[in-house]
Scaffold this active site. Structure first.
Site, PDB file in Angstrom:
ATOM      1  N   SER A  58      36.640  -3.508 138.254  1.00 57.47           N
ATOM      2  CA  SER A  58      36.648  -4.224 139.533  1.00 57.47           C
ATOM      3  C   SER A  58      37.674  -3.674 140.514  1.00 57.47           C
ATOM      4  CB  SER A  58      36.921  -5.714 139.287  1.00 57.47           C
ATOM      5  OG  SER A  58      38.132  -5.895 138.567  1.00 57.47           O
ATOM      6  N   ASP A 353      43.980 -11.267 144.602  1.00 54.75           N
ATOM      7  CA  ASP A 353      44.425 -12.321 143.689  1.00 54.75           C
ATOM      8  C   ASP A 353      45.515 -11.698 142.828  1.00 54.75           C
ATOM      9  OD1 ASP A 353      43.195 -10.899 141.543  1.00 54.75           O
ATOM     10  OD2 ASP A 353      41.301 -11.924 141.914  1.00 54.75           O
ATOM     11  N   HIS A 356      44.233  -8.086 141.394  1.00 53.53           N
ATOM     12  CA  HIS A 356      43.475  -7.092 142.158  1.00 53.53           C
ATOM     13  C   HIS A 356      44.201  -6.741 143.452  1.00 53.53           C
ATOM     14  CE1 HIS A 356      40.355  -8.864 139.565  1.00 53.53           C
ATOM     15  NE2 HIS A 356      39.797  -7.670 139.625  1.00 53.53           N
TER      16      HIS A 356
END
Length: 642
Positions: A58, A353, A356
Site C-alpha cells: 500500500s 495515517d 502510511h
C-alpha cells in the site's frame, strides 16, 4: 636618432605560485584540487532508470484511495512498482485465508523490494504456527538470492498436481476454519475404526518451464510438514510414525521430514507445529509421500529465469506506532551477499495515517527518481569525482568513488598562468627519473587506464607550426609512463595476492581485504593523478610558450621594416621613424586581451567497476572532465639605448 629596445616580458610577482611539470613549469595566481570529495546521499537509487523494477504494497500502490499521501515514493517511482494494498510476496506464496492474494511478477536488472510488513506479528496468522518470523526470514532471503541471479520472476499460483483419491481438502480451526492455499491441507478419514489408519498418501506436482510469458529455470518451493513432539502425539490411533517427504523424478529426497528415521522433538506439547523449508528446485515432476491422515501439498511457487546477475535492494518494512513488526526483511538482506538494505533511523510516522506516508522514508527513497553513478550500503552518489572522504560500505555497484584525504588530492594551477622554461628538477635526478624523454608532452592529452593497467595514451595533434616534439618520441615517453604505472599496479596486485592467502570464508576477513584493496587502489590512483598533474602542467606550459611565440610572430609581421627582431621576443626600433602611435599599433594591439591560448584540456577520470561485484571498483578509467582555460597577459619592458 634614438633607438629603443622593446621586449615581451612575462610579469610575475609574489602573488604567483610555481608549479613544476614534466616538460615545462608554470606560475599561477590560483590553484585548485583536481577533484573535490563527494559525500554519498543516504537511501536507495538506481544505476539505470530503464532497467529496474519494484515490488511493494500500500505504501507504493497508486490505486490506494489515499494516494499520494499514503505513499512513501513519488508518483513517478510508483509507476515502477508492482503493488497492491495489503499484499506481500509471502502472503501470495502461502495464501492464508482472508488475506490479499496478488500476482507478483516482473522483469528488471535491478529489483527493489519494499514489502513484507503485511505478514508480521500484527497480522496474527496462525495455521499451526503462531510465529512465522523464521520462515519469513528464510523466504525473504531465498527471494533476494534468486532475484539477484534473474532478470524476470513471477509467482506461479497454480501448479499442476495429482492428488490421491482417498484424501479431501481439509480445514483447521486455528486457520480461520480454512487453510493456506499453499501448501494445501488434504486429510484422510480413518473413522469409525480407529485401528484402521488409512493408506500412505502419494501425490505428484509439476514445476513448469514457463508460466505465461515468464521462463522458469528455477522455482522457489515451500516444503511444509508437521512437527510432532513425540510419536504418541501423532500415534494416538496406532498409525505408526509421521512422515512427509518430497522426491524428485529420480527418487532422490529433496525435502520434508521422516520420523521413521529422524527423532521427534521430545517436547511435551500435544499439538503439532507446521514447518516450511525453502527449496530451490528445477522444473520437472516431483512426488510427495506422506503418512496416512494428513498430506501437505505444494501448490504454488515463485519462478525465476536465472538469466543474468542483477542488483537487489531491500527496504525495511515496519509498522508505525501501536502495531508489532518483525525485522525479517532486514536480517534476510544482511545475510544475502550483494543485497543493499535501506533502514530508517526513526520510528515510522505516517501522514495519511500512522502507517502510511513517512517523511524519512520518502527522503530515503527519493533517490529512486534519479540515476546514480554509484549505489552502496553507505548511500548513492551521482557526482563525477572519483574520491569520497569516507569508505563506502559494500555492497556497492557502479562507478564508486574511492576513499581519500582531501590533502592527498593533487592541486593544479588555475587563474592567471605564466609559462616558464625548464623541467621539473626531479626529472634530472637519475634515481627518481620517471621518463626516458624530457620533451614529452604534445597536444591534447587523454589518458585511459584500464583494469590491467595503462591501456594507452591517445594524443591529439597540433598544427605543424605549433612546434613541440614528434609524435613518435612522445609515444615512446607515454609507453614508459605506462610501464612505470603498470609496475606500481603489479606491486599492488602482489600485495593483494598475499592477502588472499589468509582468506577462507570469513566474512569480516573478506570485508577487511576489500577495504585494503580499495585503499591500495586509491593510493595508486592518487599516484597516477600526481603524474597526470605534472603532465598537464608541462603540456600547458609548452602550449603557452607557443602562444607567446605566435604573438611575437604577429608583432614582427605588423612591424614590417619599422622594427628589427634582435632576439626571440625583442625588437630594436628607431623612435624618429616610428613614433608612439606607431609603437602602440605594433606592440599594444593586444594590451587588454589575453595572449592566444592552447585549446582547453579535456582530461577525464572515471572509476570503472564491475556493476555486479560486491567489492566494487575493479578497474580505473580516466573519463571525468577537468577543463583548464589558460590565460597569459604580456607586459612590455622598454630599454632605451643611444
Amino acid at each position: 636618432a634614438e633607438k629603443i629596445k622593446i621586449c615581451l616580458q612575462k610579469q610575475v610577482n609574489s602573488s604567483f605560485s610555481l608549479h613544476n611539470g614534466f616538460g615545462g613549469n608554470l606560475y599561477a595566481t590560483e590553484e585548485k584540487r583536481m577533484f573535490e570529495l563527494v559525500k554519498p546521499k543516504a537511501g536507495a537509487s538506481v544505476l539505470n532508470q530503464s532497467t529496474w523494477i519494484c515490488f511493494g504494497d500500500s505504501r507504493t500502490d497508486q490505486s490506494n484511495s489515499a494516494f499520494p499521501r499514503s505513499a512513501d515514493v513519488s508518483a513517478k517511482t510508483a509507476d515502477k512498482f508492482r503493488s497492491l494494498s495489503g499484499g506481500s510476496l509471502m502472503l501470495s506464496m502461502f495464501g492464508p485465508p482472508g488475506k490479499v492474494d496478488y500476482l507478483y511478477q516482473g522483469c528488471g536488472k535491478h529489483k527493489v523490494f519494499y514489502e513484507g510488513v503485511n505478514w508480521s506479528p500484527h497480522a496474527a496468522i496462525d495455521c499451526y504456527r503462531k510465529n512465522w518470523t523464521d520462515i519469513k526470514l528464510n523466504f525473504q532471503k531465498s527471494i533476494y538470492e534468486l532475484a539477484s541471479q534473474s532478470h524476470c520472476m513471477s509467482l506461479v499460483n497454480a501448479l499442476d498436481k495429482t492428488i490421491p483419491l482417498q484424501v479431501t481438502k481439509g480445514v483447521a480451526k486455528n486457520c480461520n476454519n480454512s487453510f493456506l492455499k499453499n501448501p494445501a491441507l488434504y486429510t484422510q478419514e480413518v473413522k469409525p475404526l480407529e485401528q484402521i489408519c488409512g493408506e500412505e498418501n502419494l501425490a505428484f506436482f509439476t514445476l513448469p518451464t514457463q508460466f505465461g510469458t515468464y521462463e522458469c529455470k528455477l522455482h522457489l518451493v515451500a516444503s511444509c510438514y508437521f512437527i510432532y513432539d513425540s510419536k504418541e502425539v501423532y500415534n494416538k490411533r496406532g498409525c505408526g510414525n509421521y512422515f512427509q517427504v518430497i522426491y524428485d523424478s529420480s527418487g532422490k529426497v529433496v525435502g520434508g521430514l521422516d520420523n521413521r528415521v529422524s527423532p521427534y522433538t521430545g517436547n511435551t506439547g500435544d499439538t503439532p507445529t507446521m514447518q516450511c523449508d525453502m527449496l530451490q528446485l528445477k522444473p520437472g515432476r516431483y512426488s510427495v509421500r506422506s503418512s496416512p491422515r494428513f498430506l501437505l501439498m505444494p501448490e504454488r511457487s515463485y519462478c525465476f529465469d536465472m538469466k543474468e546477475k542483477g542488483l537487489v535492494t531491500a527496504v525495511q518494512s515496519i509498522w508505525g506506532k501501536g502495531r508489532k513488526s518483525d525485522y525479517a526483511v532486514d536480517q534476510a538482506c544482511l545475510s544475502t551477499p550483494g543485497c543493499m538494505l535501506i533502514q530508517k533511523q526513526k520510528p515510522y510516522i505516517g501522514e495519511a495515517d500512522d502507517h502510511h506516508g513517512d517523511q524519512e522514508m520518502r527522503e530515503l527513497l527519493s533517490g529512486l527518481d534519479y540515476e546514480a553513478r554509484c549505489i552502496s550500503q553507505s548511500g548513492w552518489v551521482n557526482e563525477t569525482s572519483p574520491f569520497t572522504e569516507e569508505y563506502l560500505l559494500p555492497p556497492k555497484f557502479g562507478r564508486c568513488p574511492l576513499a581519500a584525504k582531501e590533502e592527498s588530492i593533487p592541486k593544479i594551477p588555475d587563474g592567471l598562468l605564466i609559462p616558464t622554461s625548464g623541467t621539473d628538477t626531479t626529472v634530472t635526478k637519475p634515481k627518481s627519473r620517471i621518463f626516458g624523454i624530457d620533451d614529452l608532452i604534445i597536444g591534447l592529452l587523454f589518458v585511459a587506464i584500464v583494469e590491467a593497467g595503462i591501456g594507452g595514451y591517445l594524443l591529439g595533434s597540433r598544427k605543424e607550426s605549433g612546434g613541440g616534439v614528434t609524435k613518435e618520441s612522445a609515444e615512446k615517453g607515454f609507453e614508459k609512463i605506462g610501464n612505470d604505472i603498470q609496475i606500481l599496479r603489479s606491486s599492488t596486485n602482489i600485495a593483494i595476492e598475499k592477502l588472499n592467502d589468509r582468506i577462507t570464508h570469513d566474512e569480516q576477513a573478506i570485508r577487511d581485504l576489500t577495504l585494503e584493496i580499495e585503499n591500495a587502489r586509491s593510493e595508486a590512483l592518487l599516484g597516477e593523478l600526481g603524474i597526470i598533474r605534472a603532465l598537464l602542467v608541462g603540456n600547458i606550459s609548452i602550449g603557452l610558450q607557443e602562444s607567446l611565440w605566435e604573438l611575437a610572430s604577429e608583432i614582427t609581421n605588423r612591424a614590417g621594416d619599422l622594427a628589427v627582431e634582435v632576439s626571440p621576443g625583442c625588437w630594436i626600433i628607431d623612435d624618429n621613424i616610428c613614433d608612439q602611435s606607431c609603437q602602440n599599433f605594433i606592440f599594444k594591439f593586444n594590451e587588454t586581451a589575453p595572449v592566444p591560448t592552447i585549446p582547453p584540456l579535456d582530461t577525464k577520470i572515471d572509476l570503472q567497476s564491475d556493476p555486479f561485484y560486491w567489492g566494487s571498483s575493479l578497474g580505473l578509467a580516466i573519463t571525468t572532465p577537468i577543463s583548464l582555460a589558460a590565460l597569459v597577459i604580456s607586459g612590455i619592458a622598454i630599454c632605451r639605448t643611444k
